[in-house]
Write a protein that holds these residues in place. Sequence first.
Motif, PDB file in Angstrom:
ATOM      1  N   ILE A   1      42.544  36.519  37.671  1.00 19.48           N
ATOM      2  CA  ILE A   1      43.472  37.037  36.666  1.00 19.48           C
ATOM      3  C   ILE A   1      44.298  38.159  37.295  1.00 19.48           C
ATOM      4  O   ILE A   1      43.741  39.048  37.961  1.00 19.48           O
ATOM      5  CB  ILE A   1      42.751  37.526  35.388  1.00 19.48           C
ATOM      6  CG1 ILE A   1      43.782  38.005  34.360  1.00 19.48           C
ATOM      7  CG2 ILE A   1      41.728  38.601  35.686  1.00 19.48           C
ATOM      8  CD1 ILE A   1      43.206  38.283  32.977  1.00 19.48           C
ATOM      9  N   ASP A   2      45.589  38.079  37.133  1.00 19.37           N
ATOM     10  CA  ASP A   2      46.531  39.098  37.576  1.00 19.37           C
ATOM     11  C   ASP A   2      46.543  40.192  36.509  1.00 19.37           C
ATOM     12  O   ASP A   2      46.875  39.920  35.360  1.00 19.37           O
ATOM     13  CB  ASP A   2      47.920  38.432  37.702  1.00 19.37           C
ATOM     14  CG  ASP A   2      49.013  39.369  38.205  1.00 19.37           C
ATOM     15  OD1 ASP A   2      48.819  40.596  38.179  1.00 19.37           O
ATOM     16  OD2 ASP A   2      50.075  38.846  38.605  1.00 19.37           O
ATOM     17  N   VAL A   3      46.134  41.409  36.877  1.00 16.69           N
ATOM     18  CA  VAL A   3      46.182  42.491  35.893  1.00 16.69           C
ATOM     19  C   VAL A   3      47.237  43.548  36.232  1.00 16.69           C
ATOM     20  O   VAL A   3      47.163  44.681  35.757  1.00 16.69           O
ATOM     21  CB  VAL A   3      44.790  43.141  35.653  1.00 16.69           C
ATOM     22  CG1 VAL A   3      43.843  42.138  34.997  1.00 16.69           C
ATOM     23  CG2 VAL A   3      44.186  43.707  36.913  1.00 16.69           C
TER      24      VAL A   3
ATOM     25  N   GLU B   1      50.634  45.194  35.389  1.00 19.42           N
ATOM     26  CA  GLU B   1      51.210  45.287  34.040  1.00 19.42           C
ATOM     27  C   GLU B   1      52.289  44.242  33.783  1.00 19.42           C
ATOM     28  O   GLU B   1      52.473  43.802  32.654  1.00 19.42           O
ATOM     29  CB  GLU B   1      51.754  46.693  33.774  1.00 19.42           C
ATOM     30  CG  GLU B   1      50.640  47.634  33.341  1.00 19.42           C
ATOM     31  CD  GLU B   1      51.140  48.965  32.822  1.00 19.42           C
ATOM     32  OE1 GLU B   1      52.338  49.274  33.025  1.00 19.42           O
ATOM     33  OE2 GLU B   1      50.325  49.694  32.219  1.00 19.42           O
ATOM     34  N   HIS B   2      53.002  43.815  34.838  1.00 20.82           N
ATOM     35  CA  HIS B   2      54.069  42.825  34.607  1.00 20.82           C
ATOM     36  C   HIS B   2      53.503  41.501  34.074  1.00 20.82           C
ATOM     37  O   HIS B   2      54.237  40.681  33.540  1.00 20.82           O
ATOM     38  CB  HIS B   2      54.929  42.601  35.869  1.00 20.82           C
ATOM     39  CG  HIS B   2      54.229  41.954  37.017  1.00 20.82           C
ATOM     40  ND1 HIS B   2      54.281  42.455  38.299  1.00 20.82           N
ATOM     41  CD2 HIS B   2      53.461  40.831  37.108  1.00 20.82           C
ATOM     42  CE1 HIS B   2      53.581  41.678  39.114  1.00 20.82           C
ATOM     43  NE2 HIS B   2      53.083  40.681  38.410  1.00 20.82           N
ATOM     44  N   ALA B   3      52.185  41.301  34.220  1.00 22.01           N
ATOM     45  CA  ALA B   3      51.559  40.061  33.767  1.00 22.01           C
ATOM     46  C   ALA B   3      51.368  40.035  32.251  1.00 22.01           C
ATOM     47  O   ALA B   3      51.120  38.971  31.680  1.00 22.01           O
ATOM     48  CB  ALA B   3      50.207  39.862  34.460  1.00 22.01           C
TER      49      ALA B   3
ATOM     50  N   ASN C   1      48.381  34.968  45.885  1.00 19.49           N
ATOM     51  CA  ASN C   1      47.690  35.369  44.657  1.00 19.49           C
ATOM     52  C   ASN C   1      48.375  34.809  43.412  1.00 19.49           C
ATOM     53  O   ASN C   1      47.711  34.360  42.482  1.00 19.49           O
ATOM     54  CB  ASN C   1      47.632  36.896  44.558  1.00 19.49           C
ATOM     55  CG  ASN C   1      46.691  37.497  45.589  1.00 19.49           C
ATOM     56  OD1 ASN C   1      45.860  36.800  46.158  1.00 19.49           O
ATOM     57  ND2 ASN C   1      46.819  38.797  45.816  1.00 19.49           N
ATOM     58  N   HIS C   2      49.701  34.845  43.399  1.00 23.67           N
ATOM     59  CA  HIS C   2      50.403  34.343  42.210  1.00 23.67           C
ATOM     60  C   HIS C   2      50.250  32.825  42.074  1.00 23.67           C
ATOM     61  O   HIS C   2      50.071  32.323  40.971  1.00 23.67           O
ATOM     62  CB  HIS C   2      51.890  34.732  42.251  1.00 23.67           C
ATOM     63  CG  HIS C   2      52.098  36.137  41.793  1.00 23.67           C
ATOM     64  ND1 HIS C   2      52.281  37.165  42.666  1.00 23.67           N
ATOM     65  CD2 HIS C   2      52.101  36.679  40.547  1.00 23.67           C
ATOM     66  CE1 HIS C   2      52.406  38.307  41.972  1.00 23.67           C
ATOM     67  NE2 HIS C   2      52.299  38.029  40.688  1.00 23.67           N
ATOM     68  N   ARG C   3      50.333  32.107  43.173  1.00 21.40           N
ATOM     69  CA  ARG C   3      50.125  30.648  43.088  1.00 21.40           C
ATOM     70  C   ARG C   3      48.731  30.368  42.551  1.00 21.40           C
ATOM     71  O   ARG C   3      48.542  29.487  41.714  1.00 21.40           O
ATOM     72  CB  ARG C   3      50.295  30.005  44.466  1.00 21.40           C
ATOM     73  CG  ARG C   3      51.739  29.890  44.869  1.00 21.40           C
ATOM     74  CD  ARG C   3      51.854  29.187  46.216  1.00 21.40           C
ATOM     75  NE  ARG C   3      53.256  29.043  46.592  1.00 21.40           N
ATOM     76  CZ  ARG C   3      53.662  28.607  47.762  1.00 21.40           C
ATOM     77  NH1 ARG C   3      52.768  28.269  48.691  1.00 21.40           N
ATOM     78  NH2 ARG C   3      54.940  28.496  48.029  1.00 21.40           N
TER      79      ARG C   3
ATOM     80  N   GLY D   1      46.313  45.027  40.430  1.00 15.27           N
ATOM     81  CA  GLY D   1      45.443  44.194  41.242  1.00 15.27           C
ATOM     82  C   GLY D   1      44.971  42.974  40.486  1.00 15.27           C
ATOM     83  O   GLY D   1      45.611  42.542  39.510  1.00 15.27           O
ATOM     84  N   TYR D   2      43.853  42.446  40.925  1.00 16.07           N
ATOM     85  CA  TYR D   2      43.327  41.185  40.396  1.00 16.07           C
ATOM     86  C   TYR D   2      41.809  41.265  40.275  1.00 16.07           C
ATOM     87  O   TYR D   2      41.156  41.985  41.034  1.00 16.07           O
ATOM     88  CB  TYR D   2      43.640  40.024  41.348  1.00 16.07           C
ATOM     89  CG  TYR D   2      45.103  39.723  41.539  1.00 16.07           C
ATOM     90  CD1 TYR D   2      45.692  38.628  40.913  1.00 16.07           C
ATOM     91  CD2 TYR D   2      45.897  40.535  42.342  1.00 16.07           C
ATOM     92  CE1 TYR D   2      47.038  38.347  41.093  1.00 16.07           C
ATOM     93  CE2 TYR D   2      47.253  40.265  42.520  1.00 16.07           C
ATOM     94  CZ  TYR D   2      47.812  39.170  41.891  1.00 16.07           C
ATOM     95  OH  TYR D   2      49.145  38.903  42.067  1.00 16.07           O
ATOM     96  N   ALA D   3      41.248  40.501  39.329  1.00 14.01           N
ATOM     97  CA  ALA D   3      39.809  40.227  39.326  1.00 14.01           C
ATOM     98  C   ALA D   3      39.643  38.760  39.703  1.00 14.01           C
ATOM     99  O   ALA D   3      40.476  37.917  39.344  1.00 14.01           O
ATOM    100  CB  ALA D   3      39.199  40.503  37.960  1.00 14.01           C
TER     101      ALA D   3
ATOM    102  N   LEU E   1      59.604  35.411  33.609  1.00  7.99           N
ATOM    103  CA  LEU E   1      59.880  36.556  34.490  1.00  7.99           C
ATOM    104  C   LEU E   1      58.855  36.635  35.615  1.00  7.99           C
ATOM    105  O   LEU E   1      59.204  36.931  36.765  1.00  7.99           O
ATOM    106  CB  LEU E   1      59.858  37.866  33.690  1.00  7.99           C
ATOM    107  CG  LEU E   1      60.997  38.035  32.683  1.00  7.99           C
ATOM    108  CD1 LEU E   1      60.751  39.269  31.812  1.00  7.99           C
ATOM    109  CD2 LEU E   1      62.350  38.153  33.395  1.00  7.99           C
ATOM    110  N   HIS E   2      57.608  36.354  35.281  1.00  3.04           N
ATOM    111  CA  HIS E   2      56.535  36.472  36.269  1.00  3.04           C
ATOM    112  C   HIS E   2      56.733  35.465  37.410  1.00  3.04           C
ATOM    113  O   HIS E   2      56.612  35.806  38.592  1.00  3.04           O
ATOM    114  CB  HIS E   2      55.185  36.244  35.567  1.00  3.04           C
ATOM    115  CG  HIS E   2      54.018  36.851  36.274  1.00  3.04           C
ATOM    116  ND1 HIS E   2      52.770  36.922  35.705  1.00  3.04           N
ATOM    117  CD2 HIS E   2      53.898  37.413  37.505  1.00  3.04           C
ATOM    118  CE1 HIS E   2      51.941  37.509  36.554  1.00  3.04           C
ATOM    119  NE2 HIS E   2      52.606  37.807  37.654  1.00  3.04           N
ATOM    120  N   HIS E   3      57.065  34.237  37.043  1.00  2.00           N
ATOM    121  CA  HIS E   3      57.248  33.201  38.065  1.00  2.00           C
ATOM    122  C   HIS E   3      58.622  33.282  38.738  1.00  2.00           C
ATOM    123  O   HIS E   3      58.730  33.280  39.967  1.00  2.00           O
ATOM    124  CB  HIS E   3      57.048  31.812  37.455  1.00  2.00           C
ATOM    125  CG  HIS E   3      57.255  30.708  38.443  1.00  2.00           C
ATOM    126  ND1 HIS E   3      58.490  30.156  38.698  1.00  2.00           N
ATOM    127  CD2 HIS E   3      56.391  30.095  39.287  1.00  2.00           C
ATOM    128  CE1 HIS E   3      58.367  29.235  39.634  1.00  2.00           C
ATOM    129  NE2 HIS E   3      57.118  29.178  40.003  1.00  2.00           N
TER     130      HIS E   3
HETATM  131 MN    MN Z   1      51.938  39.238  39.083  1.00  2.00          MN
END
Ligand code: MN
Length: 204
Positions: A167-169, A171-173, A85-87, A133-135, A30-32
């Motif tokens: 890291i994608d934080v 919630e969908h991750a 960011n996702h890549r 967001g992301y760290a 789902l994420h990709h």
């Molecule tokens: Mn994501």
Amino acid sequence: MNDHYKFENTPLPYAYDALEPYIDEKTMYLHHDKHLQSYVDNLNEALKPYPKLHNMSLTQLILNPRLIPVPVRTKVINNAGGVYNHRFFFDGMTNLKTEPSKKLLGAIDAAFGSFRGFQDEFINAAMSVFGSGYAWLTKNTNGMLKIITTANQNTPLTKNLIPLLTIDVWEHAYYLKHYNKRLDYIVDWSNVINWDVVNSLYVK
Ligand code: MN
């Protein structure tokens, strides 16, 4: 693969179930195929009427908002950030056993005292993201390591930092497997970090 319009959703560098049991197959699919695909589609839709933007790379779009016409500027920036960011996140994971290089460990010791110090600071940063967001582990132009967070689909590029790991934080991750337990997800994710990628980005 184009690094400009029309952007494509490049396949994952591993199978959807490769990161089990840490990150589940359904979440990865789902994420990709759904979430990232939406960012790709929305970016292409926003760029379509503007041929002048069709040769710009993701990074160029992100770093040059003033070149983007006002009516689509926010949409382009948000979705280009989403793709970038996702890549970065997906490329930074693997099912293979990898380790930080001696050189990277030296830099980690210099910046955070120890590898444990790095882990603690990274987890705290990832936990501190309010909302989505992301760290990131980044390096500055002097090669010093720094952990930062970004909100929504903002990137470290606009802060003049070179990203090494994220890291994608959102919630969908993690929500399907880890529910609301972000800490459990972060700890699981730490088992699938692709240190080979981090090592090579660090020395680049
Ligand atoms: Mn994501």
